[in-house]
Design a protein around this motif. Structure first.
Motif, short mmCIF file in Angstrom:
data_model
loop_
_atom_site.label_atom_id
_atom_site.label_comp_id
_atom_site.label_asym_id
_atom_site.label_seq_id
_atom_site.Cartn_x
_atom_site.Cartn_y
_atom_site.Cartn_z
N ILE A 321 1.02 -1.26 -0.04
CA ILE A 321 0.03 0.15 -0.11
C ILE A 321 0.96 1.34 -0.02
N GLY A 322 2.07 1.29 0.64
CA GLY A 322 2.87 2.44 0.67
C GLY A 322 3.38 2.72 -0.76
N ALA A 325 0.73 4.30 -2.53
CA ALA A 325 0.46 5.51 -2.15
C ALA A 325 1.47 6.75 -2.63
N ALA A 329 0.69 9.97 -4.46
CA ALA A 329 1.03 11.33 -3.76
C ALA A 329 2.04 11.77 -4.61
N LEU A 407 3.01 13.70 4.47
CA LEU A 407 3.37 12.67 3.01
C LEU A 407 4.79 12.26 2.88
N ILE A 410 5.90 8.82 3.83
CA ILE A 410 5.80 7.30 3.00
C ILE A 410 7.28 6.61 2.96
N LEU A 420 2.26 2.41 8.05
CA LEU A 420 1.23 3.13 7.72
C LEU A 420 0.19 3.38 8.85
N MET A 496 -7.22 3.16 7.85
CA MET A 496 -6.55 4.06 6.69
C MET A 496 -7.87 4.75 5.77
#
Length: 511
Positions: A321-322, A325, A329, A407, A410, A420, A496
């Motif tokens: 997921i990171g 993301a 992002a 942000l 991350i 996360l 999340m």
């Protein structure tokens, strides 16, 4: 008291064991200065944070998976050369061999056993696996069909394992030397039980005992088997080695029940695991406890505890997921960085030292939201942001309110320093009024029993921003501890999913 050079209270121990331990202590001290001698014979060359330690059973499983892949590959090659043989026969052989390797402790990789012993175990397990395969195939089919499996596939499988296991053995040896595989321990109490534990650890080399702490510093020796005394328990609470320590072993006399209770109550605020090894217990009870602590080869652990299984799933969740993301992002981060540079002079990013897992100090990255010349704007201060704080820039107010300033963390997640989801990392030395925040709540350090997170249970329940009153600190810690006790894959996904709606609907908290 001089360094002990004989096994305490173990007159019947073989002389070679004492010689071995004495030689280890001598080697650790040989050719080094007094400052280096303080490292002791059981301290690794480099201290590895506990979050980067490799669980022994997981390493064993990886090696088993490697063997399974090798045996499957050999099976495919064999089946191509003998298309008349049923694939299930090669599968039976592979499963029999893997079972024999496991039962024969070929994945134990004890620190006391050399490569020759490891290969002997692999050879014995392979022969046993082939014999079991022969017996099974004899029951299922005729010898004419089973013979190629044993006479051709068997030697190929045997050769592949003899090639792989020296690689596994060398890998384990390198990881042990680097400290990534061997757990670190500190001992509380310079007692006879502590001496026996250190003696056993010097023989097994399965744990690193970094140092000893004792409140009776005036009466305690400077070293136990070369392991240095590092101070009293007050010194231990904030000692620089504690973020690298997996377990604290209390070795006080069993009859001193009041002292035991006081020590447990005092040390329970630490995020480190605590184990009791009471001095003066029955010899067989103490010996069993020492064996559990000091002699922990990889295969002695039959399966991962629930917490370690969760940690593995959580790390996979962070990476997958990171990474997604970061891709999503990246354009937003570019625009935020540009806006910061246009709004005020100074860098777009700043870094700040914060507490991570097991009280480890980590460097956390954020977008700069304050004027660079303001006190604490570059992460060096501990003053918390207040309503209408004049240090915050125009863009800074927006990115703090929307948490866009977080942000860059991350990258901390992908590096393994953060997660996360988890307790938010607080700056080192965070103050609530005139008092350090960590001193306001007895369970404060419990929030460091897992990696800090970009968002968390506290954040979606309104505990965001500064904790500038004792009540706010207590509420934040209570929510963090609640999350640690309830943590699961699905709870993380829920947190999340709820983070963005909670941020958009939060107009009260100062950020």
């Amino acid at each position: 008291m001089p360094v002990i050079d004989h096994p305490p209270a173990a007159e019947d121990a073989p002389k070679t064991a004492a010689d071995e331990v004495a030689a280890a202590v001598a080697r650790s001290a040989g050719g080094r200065g007094a400052g280096q001698d303080r490292r002791g014979p059981l301290r690794p060359g480099a201290l590895i944070p506990t979050r980067a330690r490799l669980p022994g059973h997981l390493v064993a499983w990886l090696f088993q998976a490697g063997d399974a892949i090798a045996l499957s590959t050999v099976g495919l090659v064999f089946l191509r050369a003998h298309p008349g043989v049923m694939p299930s026969f090669a599968l039976i052989g592979a499963l029999s061999m893997l079972l024999a390797l496991s039962v024969g402790k070929a994945y134990a990789f004890s620190a006391r056993q050399g490569l020759a012993w490891q290969l002997a175990r692999v050879a014995a397990a392979t022969v046993a696996g082939l014999m079991a395969t022969a017996a099974l195939l004899a029951l299922l089919t005729s010898w004419s069909v089973a013979a190629p499996v044993l006479t051709l596939w068997g030697p190929m499988a045997f050769a592949s394992l003899l090639i792989l296991h020296p690689v596994w053995w060398l890998t384990v040896r390198r990881w042990r030397r680097s400290g990534r595989l061997t757990p670190n321990i500190v001992v509380v109490g310079a007692t006879r039980a502590a001496e026996r534990l250190i003696f056993a650890a010097l023989k097994s080399r399965e744990v690193n005992i970094i140092g000893v702490f004792d409140d009776r510093a005036d009466r305690a020796p400077k070293t136990l088997y070369g392991v240095p005394m590092l101070g009293d328990t007050d010194a231990m609470m904030n000692h620089r080695v504690m973020p690298y320590v997996d377990r604290v072993v209390i070795t006080v006399p069993a009859r001193a029940q009041r002292r035991v209770s006081q020590l447990i109550e005092r040390l329970r605020v630490l995020p480190n695991e605590i184990t009791l090894l009471l001095d003066g217990e029955a010899p067989d009870v103490e010996a069993a406890a020492i064996n559990r602590i000091a002699d922990v080869p990889l295969a002695r652990i039959s399966g991962p505890p629930v917490d370690e299984a969760r940690a593995l799933v959580k790390r996979a969740q962070d990476l997958v997921i990171g990474s997604l993301a970061l891709v999503v992002a990246a354009p937003i981060m570019g625009l935020v960085a540009l806006a910061i540079r246009l709004d005020s002079p100074g860098p777009a990013l700043f870094r700040q030292r914060r507490h991570g897992f097991n009280n480890e100090e980590i460097v956390v990255w954020k977008f700069r939201s304050m004027r660079p010349e303001a006190p604490g704007a570059q992460g060096g201060g501990v003053r918390q942001v207040q309503c209408g704080d004049d240090r915050v820039t125009r863009i800074g107010r927006f990115i703090r309110k929307t948490s866009l300033d977080e942000l860059p963390q991350i990258f901390n997640v992908l590096r393994g320093e953060m997660s996360l989801v988890g307790p938010r990392p607080h700056p080192v030395g965070l103050m609530t009024g005139e008092v350090e925040s960590a001193r306001l709540v007895h369970e404060y350090a419990h929030r460091h029993r897992m990696k800090p997170g970009m968002t968390g249970w506290a954040a979606i329940h309104g505990s965001r921003g500064p904790v500038d009153t004792p009540d706010l600190v207590r509420r934040r810690v209570a929510l963090d501890v609640e999350y640690i006790e309830r943590q699961s894959f699905w709870l993380d996904l829920y947190i999340m999913a709820m983070t963005l709606p909670c941020l958009l609907g939060d107009s009260e908290n100062v950020r």
